[in-house]
Scaffold this motif. Structure first.
Motif, PDB file in Angstrom:
ATOM      1  N   ALA A   5      60.726   5.274 -24.314  1.00  0.00           N
ATOM      2  CA  ALA A   5      59.340   5.343 -23.873  1.00  0.00           C
ATOM      3  C   ALA A   5      58.705   6.277 -23.839  1.00  0.00           C
ATOM      4  N   SER A   6      57.740   6.612 -24.439  1.00  0.00           N
ATOM      5  CA  SER A   6      56.439   7.194 -24.416  1.00  0.00           C
ATOM      6  C   SER A   6      55.706   8.019 -23.632  1.00  0.00           C
ATOM      7  N   GLY A   8      53.864   9.648 -21.248  1.00  0.00           N
ATOM      8  CA  GLY A   8      53.520  10.668 -20.138  1.00  0.00           C
ATOM      9  C   GLY A   8      52.621  11.831 -20.803  1.00  0.00           C
ATOM     10  N   LEU A  19      51.461   4.558 -20.753  1.00  0.00           N
ATOM     11  CA  LEU A  19      53.657   3.997 -21.353  1.00  0.00           C
ATOM     12  C   LEU A  19      53.390   3.202 -22.330  1.00  0.00           C
ATOM     13  N   CYS A  21      57.322   1.075 -23.561  1.00  0.00           N
ATOM     14  CA  CYS A  21      58.866   1.318 -23.959  1.00  0.00           C
ATOM     15  C   CYS A  21      59.272   0.094 -25.270  1.00  0.00           C
ATOM     16  N   TRP A  35      59.206  -1.567 -14.693  1.00  0.00           N
ATOM     17  CA  TRP A  35      59.313   0.645 -14.969  1.00  0.00           C
ATOM     18  C   TRP A  35      59.830   1.009 -13.353  1.00  0.00           C
ATOM     19  N   TYR A  92      59.835   8.565 -15.186  1.00  0.00           N
ATOM     20  CA  TYR A  92      58.911   6.843 -15.596  1.00  0.00           C
ATOM     21  C   TYR A  92      60.084   6.734 -16.383  1.00  0.00           C
ATOM     22  N   THR A 108      60.065   9.257 -19.088  1.00  0.00           N
ATOM     23  CA  THR A 108      59.029  10.296 -19.400  1.00  0.00           C
ATOM     24  C   THR A 108      57.996  10.403 -18.447  1.00  0.00           C
ATOM     25  N   VAL A 110      54.792  12.183 -15.988  1.00  0.00           N
ATOM     26  CA  VAL A 110      53.520  12.136 -15.570  1.00  0.00           C
ATOM     27  C   VAL A 110      53.320  12.694 -14.603  1.00  0.00           C
TER      28      VAL A 110
END
Length: 114
Positions: A5-6, A8, A19, A21, A35, A92, A108, A110
């Motif tokens: 995941a990325s 945030g 976001l 994934c 999610w 998340y 990630t 937030v």
């Protein structure tokens, strides 16, 4: 199945974040991509789901503001988050559901704050 995941970060109220994934491994076995989020001191809750046909489900807390989408060719699932509120602050997580089990990506964070 492995998930990364990325996306945030810190955003002001009313702002947007996306976001992503990325799935790898035996991705053909994935039935649902989901999610989840977990706020500090609270349980991890599912907020959005998409299946292999593109059908989606949203938790009432995010419906109308968040959009989940799936790029099967790239094995990527995205969560577009708009009109963010302070109460959206959480870690998340993306998850992949196969017939056998759930696979989890790393979280990630937030943060929605002015």
């Amino acid at each position: 199945v492995q998930l990364q995941a990325s996306g945030g970060g810190l955003v002001q109220p009313g702002g947007s974040l996306r976001l992503s994934c990325a799935a790898s491994g035996n991705t053909v076995t994935i039935i649902y991509m989901r999610w989840y989020r977990q706020a500090l001191g609270k349980e991890r809750d599912m907020i959005a789901q998409i299946d292999t046909h593109g059908s989606t489900i949203y938790d009432s807390s995010v419906r109308g503001r968040f959009t989940i989408s799936r790029d099967s060719a790239k094995h990527t699932t995205n969560l577009e988050m708009n009109s963010l509120k302070p109460e959206d602050t959480a870690v998340y997580y993306c998850a992949a559901r196969t017939r056998e089990k759930n696979y989890w990506g790393q979280g990630t964070k937030v943060t929605v704050s002015s």
